[in-house]
Write a protein that holds these residues in place. Structure first.
Motif, PDB file in Angstrom:
ATOM      1  N   GLU A  86      35.047  33.270  35.853  1.00  0.00           N
ATOM      2  CA  GLU A  86      34.989  34.419  36.761  1.00  0.00           C
ATOM      3  C   GLU A  86      36.185  34.432  37.711  1.00  0.00           C
ATOM      4  OE1 GLU A  86      32.255  36.407  40.307  1.00  0.00           O
ATOM      5  OE2 GLU A  86      31.630  34.520  39.375  1.00  0.00           O
ATOM      6  N   LEU A  87      36.483  33.274  38.294  1.00  0.00           N
ATOM      7  CA  LEU A  87      37.609  33.193  39.225  1.00  0.00           C
ATOM      8  C   LEU A  87      38.931  33.487  38.522  1.00  0.00           C
ATOM      9  CD1 LEU A  87      36.569  30.044  41.281  1.00  0.00           C
ATOM     10  CD2 LEU A  87      36.465  32.424  42.010  1.00  0.00           C
ATOM     11  N   TYR A  88      39.062  32.978  37.300  1.00  0.00           N
ATOM     12  CA  TYR A  88      40.283  33.234  36.533  1.00  0.00           C
ATOM     13  C   TYR A  88      40.421  34.725  36.232  1.00  0.00           C
ATOM     14  CZ  TYR A  88      43.585  33.215  32.645  1.00  0.00           C
ATOM     15  OH  TYR A  88      44.655  33.472  31.817  1.00  0.00           O
ATOM     16  N   ALA A  89      39.317  35.361  35.834  1.00  0.00           N
ATOM     17  CA  ALA A  89      39.349  36.790  35.520  1.00  0.00           C
ATOM     18  C   ALA A  89      39.711  37.620  36.746  1.00  0.00           C
ATOM     19  CB  ALA A  89      37.996  37.234  34.960  1.00  0.00           C
ATOM     20  N   CYS A  90      39.201  37.219  37.912  1.00  0.00           N
ATOM     21  CA  CYS A  90      39.548  37.924  39.156  1.00  0.00           C
ATOM     22  C   CYS A  90      41.035  37.813  39.451  1.00  0.00           C
ATOM     23  CB  CYS A  90      38.741  37.368  40.320  1.00  0.00           C
ATOM     24  SG  CYS A  90      36.998  37.852  40.322  1.00  0.00           S
TER      25      CYS A  90
END
Length: 265
Positions: free
Chosen positions: A81-85
């Motif tokens: 999730e953090l990477y996608a953000c």
């Protein structure tokens, strides 16, 4: 408080008019409903962190609930999730900067990069040092700038509508569009997607006991900002509203340029 506001008040404000157009005017109820749900789950998150000594992150909660397997699965989901953000924000930076400087490019050896890729790389290099900070309270100064930037964008859009001749006479579209409601839900949900860093905000607070109050005030204020921007944007551009409100703003106006440049903050 500043970290809490900055986590929630971000680029989501640019897409709320489009979300309102897609789902219909009654879809704005979802915006405030999701705010209430996300605020409550944030409070539940604090209870989880306080349930056992040494609990500081989502992987810790996953381990307490499901053992080592839970920690592993939660860690994977969290980091994806953090990477996608991060990828989404870099794409936003690249798109906006390439629109301002379309002629930028870089040729190194046999590698050819257009303006979007160049600015994505530059943005990543500029932002990278902030991830090395161990204490998020230091970022409160940056957060103050982020909150101000959000308010500047909202005010710039208002200025274009009120004083640059665009007006607020395009209506609000259909009351409800069931077919496109999932699009609205996704965009509204993104507005409140700060849960991934809530544990870090909580552990970095000088007064962790004020976390609930900070959370409630932050959600209330950003909901007013998001709701106001959604109604304002759809009233200005109606069915022509694009995925980011900055794409609708006439480029010849100073306020439009301020909005675009501030988005890059």
């Amino acid at each position: 408080m500043l970290n809490g506001l900055n986590v929630l008040a971000g680029v989501g404000v640019l897409s709320t008019p489009y979300a309102l157009k897609e789902g219909g005017f009654l879809g704005i109820i979802l915006l405030f409903g999701l705010a209430a749900i996300c605020c409550y789950t944030g409070i539940l998150l604090r209870r989880c962190l306080e349930s056992q000594p040494g609990m500081q992150s989502y992987p810790d909660i996953g381990q307490a609930a499901f053992g080592t397997t839970g920690r592993f699965i939660i860690s994977i989901i969290l980091y994806i999730e953090l990477y996608a953000c991060c990828v989404e924000f870099l794409i936003l930076e690249g798109d906006n900067l390439s629109a301002l400087f379309p002629g930028a490019r870089l040729d190194i050896g046999g590698l050819h990069l257009d303006s979007q890729h160049v600015f994505c790389i530059v943005s990543a290099l500029v932002i990278m040092p902030t991830v090395w900070l161990r204490d998020l309270s230091v970022l409160s100064y940056v957060s103050a700038g982020g909150v101000v930037a959000t308010l500047v964008v909202v005010f710039s859009v208002f200025w274009v509508g009120a004083f640059d001749g665009v007006g607020f006479h395009r209506g609000t579209g259909p009351l409800l569009n069931i077919a496109q409601l999932p699009v609205s839900i996704g965009l509204y949900g993104f507005c409140y997607s700060g849960h991934a860093v809530f544990p870090n905000v909580y552990t970095s607070m000088k007064r962790p006991q004020d976390f609930n109050l900070v959370l409630q005030v932050s959600f209330f204020l950003v909901s007013l900002i998001y709701g106001g921007m959604a109604v304002m944007g759809i009233s200005m551009f109606g069915e022509d509203t694009l995925s980011s409100i900055t794409l609708n703003l006439p480029k010849e106006f100073v306020a439009s340029k301020i909005a675009v440049w501030t988005t890059l903050h």
